[in-house]
Design a protein around this motif. Structure first.
Motif, mmCIF file in Angstrom:
data_model
loop_
_atom_site.group_PDB
_atom_site.id
_atom_site.type_symbol
_atom_site.label_atom_id
_atom_site.label_comp_id
_atom_site.label_asym_id
_atom_site.label_seq_id
_atom_site.Cartn_x
_atom_site.Cartn_y
_atom_site.Cartn_z
ATOM 1 N N SER A 94 47.890 72.175 98.407
ATOM 2 C CA SER A 94 48.335 72.040 99.826
ATOM 3 C C SER A 94 47.817 70.767 100.314
ATOM 4 O O SER A 94 46.769 70.357 99.609
ATOM 5 C CB SER A 94 48.132 73.039 100.437
ATOM 6 O OG SER A 94 46.844 73.248 100.720
ATOM 7 N N GLY A 99 46.842 73.343 105.276
ATOM 8 C CA GLY A 99 48.353 73.291 105.148
ATOM 9 C C GLY A 99 49.095 74.373 105.125
ATOM 10 O O GLY A 99 48.856 75.383 104.774
ATOM 11 N N THR A 100 50.581 74.208 105.622
ATOM 12 C CA THR A 100 51.356 75.266 105.880
ATOM 13 C C THR A 100 51.702 76.068 104.492
ATOM 14 O O THR A 100 51.990 77.174 104.658
ATOM 15 C CB THR A 100 52.692 74.732 106.609
ATOM 16 O OG1 THR A 100 52.471 74.003 107.756
ATOM 17 C CG2 THR A 100 53.523 75.898 106.658
ATOM 18 N N GLU A 101 51.973 75.302 103.498
ATOM 19 C CA GLU A 101 52.352 75.818 102.374
ATOM 20 C C GLU A 101 51.577 75.422 101.027
ATOM 21 O O GLU A 101 51.332 74.070 101.023
ATOM 22 C CB GLU A 101 53.843 75.523 102.083
ATOM 23 C CG GLU A 101 54.476 76.127 100.919
ATOM 24 C CD GLU A 101 55.844 75.884 100.739
ATOM 25 O OE1 GLU A 101 56.557 75.300 101.805
ATOM 26 O OE2 GLU A 101 56.568 76.063 99.625
ATOM 27 N N ALA A 102 51.306 76.158 100.364
ATOM 28 C CA ALA A 102 50.705 75.943 98.979
ATOM 29 C C ALA A 102 51.565 76.147 97.904
ATOM 30 O O ALA A 102 52.615 76.857 97.844
ATOM 31 C CB ALA A 102 49.491 77.058 98.698
ATOM 32 N N TYR B 33 50.015 82.906 108.758
ATOM 33 C CA TYR B 33 51.311 82.791 108.035
ATOM 34 C C TYR B 33 51.623 84.091 107.238
ATOM 35 O O TYR B 33 50.705 84.690 106.786
ATOM 36 C CB TYR B 33 51.360 81.439 107.259
ATOM 37 C CG TYR B 33 51.143 80.310 107.821
ATOM 38 C CD1 TYR B 33 50.095 79.644 107.558
ATOM 39 C CD2 TYR B 33 52.313 79.648 108.611
ATOM 40 C CE1 TYR B 33 49.652 78.558 108.243
ATOM 41 C CE2 TYR B 33 52.037 78.393 109.114
ATOM 42 C CZ TYR B 33 50.893 77.639 108.864
ATOM 43 O OH TYR B 33 50.605 76.571 109.415
ATOM 44 N N PHE B 35 54.201 85.075 103.971
ATOM 45 C CA PHE B 35 55.267 84.733 103.029
ATOM 46 C C PHE B 35 55.757 85.760 102.318
ATOM 47 O O PHE B 35 55.012 86.722 101.883
ATOM 48 C CB PHE B 35 54.403 83.710 102.126
ATOM 49 C CG PHE B 35 53.917 82.642 102.652
ATOM 50 C CD1 PHE B 35 52.427 82.727 103.155
ATOM 51 C CD2 PHE B 35 54.353 81.361 103.152
ATOM 52 C CE1 PHE B 35 51.718 81.654 103.679
ATOM 53 C CE2 PHE B 35 53.590 80.320 103.405
ATOM 54 C CZ PHE B 35 52.333 80.475 103.830
ATOM 55 N N TYR B 37 57.043 85.735 98.158
ATOM 56 C CA TYR B 37 57.080 84.965 96.860
ATOM 57 C C TYR B 37 57.867 85.789 95.827
ATOM 58 O O TYR B 37 57.822 86.945 95.953
ATOM 59 C CB TYR B 37 55.783 84.625 96.121
ATOM 60 C CG TYR B 37 54.939 83.585 97.281
ATOM 61 C CD1 TYR B 37 54.188 83.667 98.008
ATOM 62 C CD2 TYR B 37 55.268 82.377 96.658
ATOM 63 C CE1 TYR B 37 53.370 82.865 98.579
ATOM 64 C CE2 TYR B 37 54.282 81.254 97.045
ATOM 65 C CZ TYR B 37 53.828 81.511 98.352
ATOM 66 O OH TYR B 37 53.100 80.466 98.898
ATOM 67 N N LEU B 47 58.262 80.317 96.297
ATOM 68 C CA LEU B 47 58.341 80.884 97.748
ATOM 69 C C LEU B 47 59.897 81.044 98.192
ATOM 70 O O LEU B 47 60.621 80.202 98.021
ATOM 71 C CB LEU B 47 57.708 79.534 98.567
ATOM 72 C CG LEU B 47 57.808 79.770 100.116
ATOM 73 C CD1 LEU B 47 56.828 80.852 100.564
ATOM 74 C CD2 LEU B 47 57.234 78.590 100.808
ATOM 75 N N ARG B 50 58.962 82.008 104.662
ATOM 76 C CA ARG B 50 57.686 81.739 105.209
ATOM 77 C C ARG B 50 57.882 82.037 106.823
ATOM 78 O O ARG B 50 58.844 81.841 107.515
ATOM 79 C CB ARG B 50 57.240 80.431 105.355
ATOM 80 C CG ARG B 50 55.994 79.803 105.957
ATOM 81 C CD ARG B 50 55.443 78.642 105.739
ATOM 82 N NE ARG B 50 56.552 77.879 106.405
ATOM 83 C CZ ARG B 50 57.158 76.670 105.394
ATOM 84 N NH1 ARG B 50 56.897 76.633 104.311
ATOM 85 N NH2 ARG B 50 58.053 75.822 106.065
ATOM 86 N N ARG B 95 48.281 84.596 105.037
ATOM 87 C CA ARG B 95 47.468 83.170 104.907
ATOM 88 C C ARG B 95 46.943 82.957 106.400
ATOM 89 O O ARG B 95 47.910 82.881 107.331
ATOM 90 C CB ARG B 95 48.339 82.220 104.291
ATOM 91 C CG ARG B 95 47.364 80.836 104.140
ATOM 92 C CD ARG B 95 48.077 79.819 103.762
ATOM 93 N NE ARG B 95 47.152 78.826 103.116
ATOM 94 C CZ ARG B 95 47.681 77.502 102.984
ATOM 95 N NH1 ARG B 95 49.089 77.065 103.172
ATOM 96 N NH2 ARG B 95 46.992 76.594 102.387
ATOM 97 N N LEU B 105 45.640 82.562 99.881
ATOM 98 C CA LEU B 105 46.642 83.740 100.186
ATOM 99 C C LEU B 105 46.057 85.205 99.693
ATOM 100 O O LEU B 105 45.382 85.339 98.714
ATOM 101 C CB LEU B 105 47.911 83.376 99.376
ATOM 102 C CG LEU B 105 48.704 82.216 99.729
ATOM 103 C CD1 LEU B 105 49.654 81.731 98.678
ATOM 104 C CD2 LEU B 105 49.771 82.689 100.865
#
Lengths: 113, 117
Positions: A94, A99-102, B33, B35, B37, B47, B50, B95, B105
């Motif tokens: 990320s 960071g928002t997304e990995a 956050y 998610f 997946y 992904l 989100r 997260r 995560l």
């Protein structure tokens, strides 16, 4: 677009041997995460690095070590391998420590025989 | 410590129908956050969608939408017009956004979705 690259994709080792897994993050990404996914299990966090420094540590055995290099790639070193280490090892990267997304690589499947 | 729970190990849906996968989580944080997946047989982690906890509006991505209930700590995934390619293991993940959580995560146990033609 460039993705996270992991090598090798598959690895077979014998008990008590050593293995090195490599991860090349997306360009400009400064954070790398390692996860272990055993058969039929969810991924478990092992360790992470931000700007070449260890940022967090999960359930990583003492037999394992990892580092992030100056070019931001990371290596996971696994010694004295055991049968129970057989798993899929994911690397994710990320931008920024939070960071928002990995983004995940395709994983390295390690089989210990 | 944060935990994520998926209570449905397996789900099945007819092609073109709608299915909802459940997820609950536990945290003392207010900002985080969530998610979903997808992990197909190739084992690639993809992904799907989100959700940012501070946003009240539920996230939507084409046929995928979530029902985020912050007070109830619930985060379900709805797949509309299910397709054969949707068959996969689905993981719910949390997260944190605070620095002491490191950005890792935390995954639920997964729900194996099968799609019947």
């Amino acid at each position: 677009a460039a993705g996270v690259i992991q090598s090798p994709r598959h690895l077979i080792k014998e008990k008590r041997e050593t293995a090195t897994l490599k991860c090349y993050p997306i360009p400009r990404h400064d954070t790398v995460y390692w996860y272990q996914q055993g058969p039929g299990q969810d991924p478990q966090f092992l360790i992470s690095f931000y700007e070449k420094m260890q940022s967090d540590k999960g359930s990583i055995p003492d037999r394992f070590s990892a580092q992030q290099f100056s070019d931001y790639h990371s290596e996971l070193n696994m010694s004295s391998l055991e049968l129970g280490d057989s798993a899929l090892y994911f690397c994710a990267s990320s931008l920024g420590g939070l960071g928002t997304e990995a983004f995940f690589g395709q994983g390295t499947r390690l089989t210990v025989v | 410590a944060q935990t994520v729970t998926q209570s449905q190990p397996e789900m099945s849906v007819q092609e073109a129908e709608t299915v909802t996968l459940s997820c609950t989580y536990d945290t003392s944080e207010s900002d985080y956050y969530l998610f979903w997946y997808k992990q197909p047989p190739s084992r690639q982690m993809i992904l799907v969608i989100r959700q940012e906890a501070y946003k009240q509006q539920n996230a939507t991505e084409n046929r995928f939408s979530v029902n985020f209930q912050k007070a109830a700590k619930s985060f379900s995934l709805k797949i509309s017009d299910s397709q054969l390619g949707d068959a996969a293991m689905y993981f719910c993940a949390y997260r944190g956004r605070s620095y002491n959580q490191g950005g890792k995560l935390i995954f639920g146990q997964g729900t194996e979705l099968s799609v019947k033609p």
